[in-house]
Write an enzyme that holds these catalytic residues in place. Structure first.
Site, PDB file in Angstrom:
ATOM      1  CB  SER A 124      -0.911  -0.027   1.060  1.00  0.00           C
ATOM      2  OG  SER A 124      -1.550   1.313   1.600  1.00  0.00           O
ATOM      3  CE1 TYR A 148      -3.416  -2.336   5.761  1.00  0.00           C
ATOM      4  CE2 TYR A 148      -3.350   0.071   5.178  1.00  0.00           C
ATOM      5  CZ  TYR A 148      -3.573  -1.117   4.695  1.00  0.00           C
ATOM      6  OH  TYR A 148      -3.756  -1.453   3.479  1.00  0.00           O
ATOM      7  CE  LYS A 152      -1.412  -4.448   3.549  1.00  0.00           C
ATOM      8  NZ  LYS A 152      -1.637  -5.865   2.760  1.00  0.00           N
TER       9      LYS A 152
HETATM   10  N1  UFG Z   1     -12.661  11.179   3.608  1.00  0.00           N
HETATM   11  C1  UFG Z   1     -13.787  11.906   3.734  1.00  0.00           C
HETATM   12  N2  UFG Z   1     -15.076  11.319   4.038  1.00  0.00           N
HETATM   13  C2  UFG Z   1     -15.019   9.847   4.612  1.00  0.00           C
HETATM   14  C3  UFG Z   1     -13.954   9.153   3.975  1.00  0.00           C
HETATM   15  C4  UFG Z   1     -12.913   9.649   3.588  1.00  0.00           C
HETATM   16  O1  UFG Z   1     -13.571  13.015   3.410  1.00  0.00           O
HETATM   17  O2  UFG Z   1     -16.179   9.675   4.973  1.00  0.00           O
HETATM   18  C5  UFG Z   1     -11.520  11.361   2.752  1.00  0.00           C
HETATM   19  C6  UFG Z   1     -10.181  11.518   3.609  1.00  0.00           C
HETATM   20  O3  UFG Z   1     -10.179  12.380   4.741  1.00  0.00           O
HETATM   21  C7  UFG Z   1      -9.358  11.403   2.501  1.00  0.00           C
HETATM   22  C8  UFG Z   1     -10.088  10.799   1.359  1.00  0.00           C
HETATM   23  O4  UFG Z   1     -11.332  10.817   1.507  1.00  0.00           O
HETATM   24  O5  UFG Z   1      -8.870  12.517   2.295  1.00  0.00           O
HETATM   25  C9  UFG Z   1      -9.502   9.448   0.932  1.00  0.00           C
HETATM   26  O6  UFG Z   1      -9.853   8.536   2.181  1.00  0.00           O
HETATM   27  P1  UFG Z   1      -9.869   6.951   2.360  1.00  0.00           P
HETATM   28  O7  UFG Z   1     -10.045   6.764   3.762  1.00  0.00           O
HETATM   29  O8  UFG Z   1     -10.897   6.451   1.218  1.00  0.00           O
HETATM   30  O9  UFG Z   1      -8.469   6.447   1.783  1.00  0.00           O
HETATM   31  P2  UFG Z   1      -7.062   7.110   2.536  1.00  0.00           P
HETATM   32  O10 UFG Z   1      -6.328   7.936   1.408  1.00  0.00           O
HETATM   33  O11 UFG Z   1      -7.326   7.384   3.872  1.00  0.00           O
HETATM   34  O12 UFG Z   1      -6.089   5.501   2.242  1.00  0.00           O
HETATM   35  C10 UFG Z   1      -6.415   4.776   3.342  1.00  0.00           C
HETATM   36  C11 UFG Z   1      -5.245   3.974   3.619  1.00  0.00           C
HETATM   37  C12 UFG Z   1      -4.519   3.301   2.870  1.00  0.00           C
HETATM   38  C13 UFG Z   1      -5.483   2.461   1.973  1.00  0.00           C
HETATM   39  C14 UFG Z   1      -6.727   2.887   1.858  1.00  0.00           C
HETATM   40  C15 UFG Z   1      -7.716   1.981   1.304  1.00  0.00           C
HETATM   41  O13 UFG Z   1      -4.177   4.952   4.343  1.00  0.00           O
HETATM   42  O14 UFG Z   1      -3.466   2.496   3.123  1.00  0.00           O
HETATM   43  O15 UFG Z   1      -7.428   3.640   2.672  1.00  0.00           O
HETATM   44  O16 UFG Z   1      -8.005   1.108   2.309  1.00  0.00           O
HETATM   45  F1  UFG Z   1      -4.949   1.502   1.083  1.00  0.00           F
END
Ligand code: UFG
Length: 320
Positions: A124, A148, A152
């Site tokens: 990841s 997490y 990885k």
């Molecule tokens: N976000 C929102 N509202 C939500 C969910 C997310 O605004 O309800 C925003 C987050 O703040 C972020 C973006 O959407 O800016 C993406 O968030 P995600 O949670 O979908 O994904 P991330 O970039 O945080 O990534 C995380 C982990 C990764 C993993 C990925 C998928 O950091 O390692 O989720 O599981 F691979």
């Protein structure tokens, strides 16, 4: 054509990859604990492509994993099985290390004992933590900030150590950016248990009325619209990267890890707006507090994957 053992075969990325493997003429043996997935996904894979073998096996069950290797004699392993919720990993770090690290160790032990040489591991972009520079290349320092992410990063090290001791082993870690989207048939997709942690499933559950509104975590980041930017990659593009990696693994022994992203960043509001256009109505959303630990911007430089695998993402945001 090879016999491929796919762990986490009923999961979101695993199931889409099974379809692409079967469509490319590979034989697939899928295992999954079904702890966070459904065997219905396997039925759908078969419906969309070709027959495959499936067994409910947990990668933590070393004896069962070893029996699968003895009976099935796979040529290669695609290892998707694992836990992936960042927040949860802070609460229960030992569970994350047990499943993600020990699960991989069990597979590697059986591989070395049964003459299976090739493994592609689901890593990841989270291994990079909050990077100082963008876009992220494979030379960007590995500095995970959650259990997490560390699980990885540890597995990547374990792969390197195992190759050093077993030079006939070929391993590759694919560092996924943000996988989203679903199979064009609509028969496969992402269906997390409980309240989704990730943006896209939350947006989709809001679109169908299961949730009242999307909470946008932070509107005051130093980005053009103030919301966080990520590199969202269509899950079928990601699945195809695995098929390409399998094909090239024999020639690529010196590439331990590759970024799998698009190189294009999208903000949270861009995602919600594109989803609203796709479903034909405004998806309710509201800007709330920042979520602790979020980086403002995460974008891949996928050039090395393109060079090494002859692969690149082709789906657009509209496709997603
Ligand atoms: N976000 C929102 N509202 C939500 C969910 C997310 O605004 O309800 C925003 C987050 O703040 C972020 C973006 O959407 O800016 C993406 O968030 P995600 O949670 O979908 O994904 P991330 O970039 O945080 O990534 C995380 C982990 C990764 C993993 C990925 C998928 O950091 O390692 O989720 O599981 F691979």
């Amino acid at each position: 054509m090879s016999r491929i053992l796919v762990t986490g075969a009923a999961g979101y990325i695993g199931s889409h990859t099974c379809v692409e493997l079967l469509n490319s003429g590979h034989e697939v043996i899928g295992i999954d604990s079904l702890a966070n997935s459904s065997a219905v996904a396997i039925d759908r894979v078969i419906e969309l492509s070709a027959p495959m073998t499936f067994e409910q096996v947990d990668v933590l069950d070393a004896a069962a994993v070893d029996r699968v290797f003895r009976e099935q004699q796979p040529d290669a392993v695609l290892h998707f099985a694992g836990l992936k919720a960042v927040g949860e990993s802070v609460e229960v770090p030992l569970l994350y290390h047990r499943v993600n690290v020990l699960g991989t160790v069990n597979l590697l032990r059986s591989m070395t004992q049964h003459g299976c040489h090739d493994i592609i591991f689901s890593s990841s972009c989270t291994v990079y933590g909050n990077p100082d520079t963008l876009p992220i290349t494979e030379a960007t320092p590995i500095r995970p900030i959650s259990p997490y992410g560390r699980s990885k990063a540890f597995v990547e090290k374990i792969l390197t150590d195992t190759v050093a001791a077993h030079p006939d082993l070929r391993t590759m870690a694919l560092r996924y950016f943000n996988p989203v989207g679903a199979h064009a048939s609509g028969r496969l997709g992402e269906d997390p248990l409980g309240v989704p942690n990730n943006l896209m499933p939350y947006v989709m559950q809001t679109a169908v009325g299961q949730r009242d509104e999307v909470r946008v975590f932070g509107g005051d980041y130093a980005t053009p619209d103030g919301t966080c930017i990520r590199d969202y990659i269509h899950v079928v593009d990601l699945a195809r990267a695995h098929v390409a990696a399998l094909d090239r693994l024999a020639d690529l022994q010196t590439v331990p890890a590759l970024n799998v992203g698009t190189g294009v960043g999208r903000s949270v509001l861009e995602i919600i707006n594109a989803a609203s256009v796709a479903v034909g109505s405004e998806i309710p959303h509201r800007i709330v507090e920042r979520r602790p630990g979020d980086a403002a911007e995460v974008i891949a430089d996928p050039a090395l994957a393109t060079e090494m695998l002859g692969w690149e993402a082709t789906h657009t945001l509209e496709d997603i």
